[in-house]
Design an enzyme around this catalytic site. Structure first.
Site, PDB file in Angstrom:
ATOM      1  N   LYS A  21      73.287  35.720 -92.105  1.00  0.00           N
ATOM      2  CA  LYS A  21      73.257  35.971 -93.560  1.00  0.00           C
ATOM      3  C   LYS A  21      73.974  34.863 -94.321  1.00  0.00           C
ATOM      4  O   LYS A  21      73.464  34.361 -95.327  1.00  0.00           O
ATOM      5  CB  LYS A  21      73.922  37.337 -93.811  1.00  0.00           C
ATOM      6  CG  LYS A  21      73.985  37.757 -95.259  1.00  0.00           C
ATOM      7  CD  LYS A  21      74.137  39.268 -95.369  1.00  0.00           C
ATOM      8  CE  LYS A  21      75.552  39.768 -95.177  1.00  0.00           C
ATOM      9  NZ  LYS A  21      76.440  39.491 -96.312  1.00  0.00           N
ATOM     10  N   SER A  22      75.155  34.476 -93.859  1.00  0.00           N
ATOM     11  CA  SER A  22      75.926  33.439 -94.565  1.00  0.00           C
ATOM     12  C   SER A  22      75.171  32.109 -94.575  1.00  0.00           C
ATOM     13  O   SER A  22      75.094  31.432 -95.599  1.00  0.00           O
ATOM     14  CB  SER A  22      77.276  33.220 -93.869  1.00  0.00           C
ATOM     15  OG  SER A  22      78.091  34.349 -94.019  1.00  0.00           O
ATOM     16  N   ARG A  26      73.266  30.153 -97.845  1.00  0.00           N
ATOM     17  CA  ARG A  26      73.602  28.756 -98.154  1.00  0.00           C
ATOM     18  C   ARG A  26      72.363  27.865 -98.073  1.00  0.00           C
ATOM     19  O   ARG A  26      72.180  26.968 -98.888  1.00  0.00           O
ATOM     20  CB  ARG A  26      74.702  28.263 -97.197  1.00  0.00           C
ATOM     21  CG  ARG A  26      76.082  28.840 -97.576  1.00  0.00           C
ATOM     22  CD  ARG A  26      77.058  28.716 -96.422  1.00  0.00           C
ATOM     23  NE  ARG A  26      78.408  29.102 -96.778  1.00  0.00           N
ATOM     24  CZ  ARG A  26      78.844  30.364 -96.890  1.00  0.00           C
ATOM     25  NH1 ARG A  26      78.003  31.367 -96.698  1.00  0.00           N
ATOM     26  NH2 ARG A  26      80.100  30.622 -97.192  1.00  0.00           N
ATOM     27  N   GLY A  93      77.787  39.754-102.408  1.00  0.00           N
ATOM     28  CA  GLY A  93      78.971  39.048-102.892  1.00  0.00           C
ATOM     29  C   GLY A  93      78.847  37.550-102.679  1.00  0.00           C
ATOM     30  O   GLY A  93      79.274  36.746-103.515  1.00  0.00           O
ATOM     31  N   SER A 166      89.157  32.931 -98.025  1.00  0.00           N
ATOM     32  CA  SER A 166      87.823  33.440 -98.346  1.00  0.00           C
ATOM     33  C   SER A 166      86.830  32.294 -98.428  1.00  0.00           C
ATOM     34  O   SER A 166      86.986  31.375 -99.235  1.00  0.00           O
ATOM     35  CB  SER A 166      87.864  34.182 -99.682  1.00  0.00           C
ATOM     36  OG  SER A 166      86.568  34.239-100.243  1.00  0.00           O
ATOM     37  N   ASP A 314      84.293  40.726 -90.879  1.00  0.00           N
ATOM     38  CA  ASP A 314      83.127  41.606 -91.028  1.00  0.00           C
ATOM     39  C   ASP A 314      82.917  42.507 -89.805  1.00  0.00           C
ATOM     40  O   ASP A 314      82.105  43.429 -89.853  1.00  0.00           O
ATOM     41  CB  ASP A 314      81.866  40.768 -91.269  1.00  0.00           C
ATOM     42  CG  ASP A 314      81.871  40.126 -92.654  1.00  0.00           C
ATOM     43  OD1 ASP A 314      82.650  40.570 -93.521  1.00  0.00           O
ATOM     44  OD2 ASP A 314      81.098  39.171 -92.867  1.00  0.00           O
ATOM     45  N   LYS A 341      85.679  44.880 -99.900  1.00  0.00           N
ATOM     46  CA  LYS A 341      84.330  44.512 -99.422  1.00  0.00           C
ATOM     47  C   LYS A 341      83.308  45.433-100.115  1.00  0.00           C
ATOM     48  O   LYS A 341      83.624  46.038-101.134  1.00  0.00           O
ATOM     49  CB  LYS A 341      84.276  44.643 -97.900  1.00  0.00           C
ATOM     50  CG  LYS A 341      85.141  43.608 -97.185  1.00  0.00           C
ATOM     51  CD  LYS A 341      84.605  42.211 -97.366  1.00  0.00           C
ATOM     52  CE  LYS A 341      85.483  41.166 -96.733  1.00  0.00           C
ATOM     53  NZ  LYS A 341      85.088  39.802 -97.102  1.00  0.00           N
ATOM     54  N   ARG A 387      77.560  47.616 -93.096  1.00  0.00           N
ATOM     55  CA  ARG A 387      78.298  47.500 -91.823  1.00  0.00           C
ATOM     56  C   ARG A 387      78.918  48.835 -91.389  1.00  0.00           C
ATOM     57  O   ARG A 387      79.160  49.051 -90.198  1.00  0.00           O
ATOM     58  CB  ARG A 387      79.344  46.396 -91.905  1.00  0.00           C
ATOM     59  CG  ARG A 387      78.703  45.029 -92.157  1.00  0.00           C
ATOM     60  CD  ARG A 387      79.565  43.871 -91.758  1.00  0.00           C
ATOM     61  NE  ARG A 387      79.136  42.656 -92.432  1.00  0.00           N
ATOM     62  CZ  ARG A 387      78.087  41.895 -92.069  1.00  0.00           C
ATOM     63  NH1 ARG A 387      77.368  42.216 -91.013  1.00  0.00           N
ATOM     64  NH2 ARG A 387      77.776  40.805 -92.755  1.00  0.00           N
TER      65      ARG A 387
HETATM   66  C1  S3P Z   1      81.009  35.369 -96.451  1.00  0.00           C
HETATM   67  C2  S3P Z   1      82.379  35.375 -96.470  1.00  0.00           C
HETATM   68  C3  S3P Z   1      83.186  36.577 -96.208  1.00  0.00           C
HETATM   69  C4  S3P Z   1      82.382  37.661 -95.513  1.00  0.00           C
HETATM   70  C5  S3P Z   1      81.038  37.858 -96.142  1.00  0.00           C
HETATM   71  C6  S3P Z   1      80.231  36.573 -96.114  1.00  0.00           C
HETATM   72  C7  S3P Z   1      80.298  34.114 -96.755  1.00  0.00           C
HETATM   73  O1  S3P Z   1      83.670  37.077 -97.440  1.00  0.00           O
HETATM   74  O2  S3P Z   1      83.105  38.864 -95.517  1.00  0.00           O
HETATM   75  O3  S3P Z   1      80.315  38.860 -95.456  1.00  0.00           O
HETATM   76  O4  S3P Z   1      79.087  34.010 -96.476  1.00  0.00           O
HETATM   77  O5  S3P Z   1      80.928  33.183 -97.276  1.00  0.00           O
HETATM   78  P1  S3P Z   1      85.019  36.521 -98.129  1.00  0.00           P
HETATM   79  O6  S3P Z   1      84.802  35.094 -98.452  1.00  0.00           O
HETATM   80  O7  S3P Z   1      85.179  37.364 -99.361  1.00  0.00           O
HETATM   81  O8  S3P Z   1      86.103  36.747 -97.140  1.00  0.00           O
END
Ligand code: S3P
Length: 422
Positions: A21-22, A26, A93, A166, A314, A341, A387
């Site tokens: 996902k991350s 991106r 987020g 973060s 996570d 979260k 989750r």
């Molecule tokens: C993420 C960063 C994390 C993670 C989220 C995905 C990201 O959050 O918990 O699921 O893709 O950069 P934080 O940056 O708020 O810790």
């Protein structure tokens, strides 16, 4: 939608999990502001990634899909179009915080918001540094909550010590830094996931990285590239956990991203006694990828705190489920971030585990779980959090009696197809 989970007598098979996902979010975002085309393979399909794509389409980006490939026509840093309506990130987020870092540098004003969960999550962590860069942002309660209205402009570089580890905060500032004059410096207390650093470098941006400090000079452009998205280790974690705790299991997981800023879950599970083999390690667009073999294991409790927390943040819901079935006590501290979260994950885990009969104590910044080796099937809540729904579906596999996961459709946010794969 409720899902009924029955006790399992063993898990076997070879599986792939959806794209990370991350990295997926991106790839579509960086591809949109790159020069030239970016071609992404194995892009994740979860709701959060769809939300990112939807917002980028509103900003004038075109996506062409062809089998497993998605082609993004990059418009460069400054050529996104003013959206005709509010940008809605849904539950994501990462989309909210990273996209804000791009919107602050555009030639137009836009408003970004999300669902109820997003509207309750703290945004000062990005609006404070972005405003120090002279971004024009207006939000609720001292610019701490969505919706945010952002008027793009030329930005100024800053030196910023983030108080939270973060990756969303770090990445938001790094993106804004591309629109700033001079060199922006960012530090964080512990190293958070570094996908932004790896992808920016892969796409031609020069960074100076020294431990937890990053410097980035403004005005650099990203170049469109081919990007392969590895399987999401945070999704794989549910199957890894399931195979460990369900008797007579052995599973093979292919193409899992094993970026060291994400593998805290493997390190901790191994420390607990897990039988996990990591094979066929290779690298794709600067991200390490491997295949994993996981077998049922006898596990012991563990203590986690400090530096490892961002590397496992996570996975704490599923680790908590595993800990309830391990021998001895597990203590998780320094994880207050879990409270902000998608839901308050400390509260959610404590409530569901207690319902299933586990011995668990809530701490302000974590939890203590005294392993018992037995859970009972019952109805558990998702708390509108993918989750939590996924972790308790896995818990149900070992419970005596049937477990019902309420509102199980939340699993689609990161893991569409989870129940079918299971
Ligand atoms: C993420 C960063 C994390 C993670 C989220 C995905 C990201 O959050 O918990 O699921 O893709 O950069 P934080 O940056 O708020 O810790």
């Amino acid at each position: 939608m409720n899902k009924l989970i029955k006790r399992s007598s063993g898990l076997h098979g070879e599986i792939k999990v959806p794209g990370d996902k991350s990295i997926s979010i991106r790839s579509v975002m960086f591809g949109s502001i790159a020069e030239g085309d970016t071609i992404v393979s194995s892009l994740g399909t979860g709701g959060d990634i769809q939300s990112a794509v939807r917002c980028l389409k509103q900003l004038g980006i075109s996506f062409e899909e062809n089998n497993d490939l998605v082609k993004i026509r990059g418009k460069g840093l400054y050529e996104l179009s003013k959206p005709s309506s509010i940008l809605d990130v849904g539950n994501s987020g990462t989309t909210f915080r990273l996209l804000s870092g791009i919107l602050v540098g555009q030639k137009f004003e836009s408003t970004i918001t999300g669902d109820e969960s997003i509207q309750g999550r703290p945004m000062k962590r990005i609006t404070v540094p972005l405003k120090l860069m002279e971004a024009e942002i207006k939000g609720k309660d001292g610019d701490n909550y969505a919706p945010l209205t952002i008027k793009g402009r030329k930005l100024k570089s800053i030196k910023y010590n983030s108080l939270v580890a973060s990756a969303q905060v770090k990445s938001s500032i790094m993106l804004a830094a591309l629109y700033a004059d001079g060199i922006t410096q960012i530090s964080e207390p512990y190293k958070s996931r570094d996908h932004t650093e790896r992808m920016m470098e892969y796409m031609g941006v020069k960074l100076n990285i020294d431990g937890n400090n990053i410097s980035i000079e403004g005005g650099q452009s990203l170049q469109g590239k081919e990007i392969f998205i590895p399987g999401d280790i945070s999704s794989a974690a549910f199957f890894i956990a399931a195979a460990l705790i369900v008797n007579n299991s052995e599973i093979f997981l292919k193409n899992i991203g094993i970026n060291p800023t994400r593998t805290g879950i493997i390190d901790i599970l191994k420390k607990m006694g897990a039988n996990i083999d990591i094979t066929n390690i290779r690298e794709k667009n600067r991200e390490p990828v491997a295949d994993l073999i996981v077998k049922t294991s006898e596990l012991n409790g563990v203590e986690i705190s400090g530096e490892i927390i961002p590397r496992i943040i996570d996975e704490i819901p599923i680790l908590s489920v595993v800990s309830a079935l391990a021998s001895g006590e597990t203590i998780i501290k320094d994880a207050a971030e879990l409270r902000v979260k998608e839901t308050d994950r400390i509260k959610a885990v404590v409530m569901n585990l207690r319902k299933m009969g586990a011995d668990v104590e809530e701490l302000q910044d974590g939890l203590v779980i005294r392993g018992k080796n037995k859970l009972k099937g019952i109805e558990v809540e998702s708390f509108g959090d993918h989750r939590i729904a996924l972790a308790f579906a896995v818990a149900g596999l070992t419970a005596d009696g049937d477990t019902t996961v309420k509102d199980a459709e939340w699993t689609d946010i990161s893991f569409p197809g989870f129940f079918e794969l299971l």
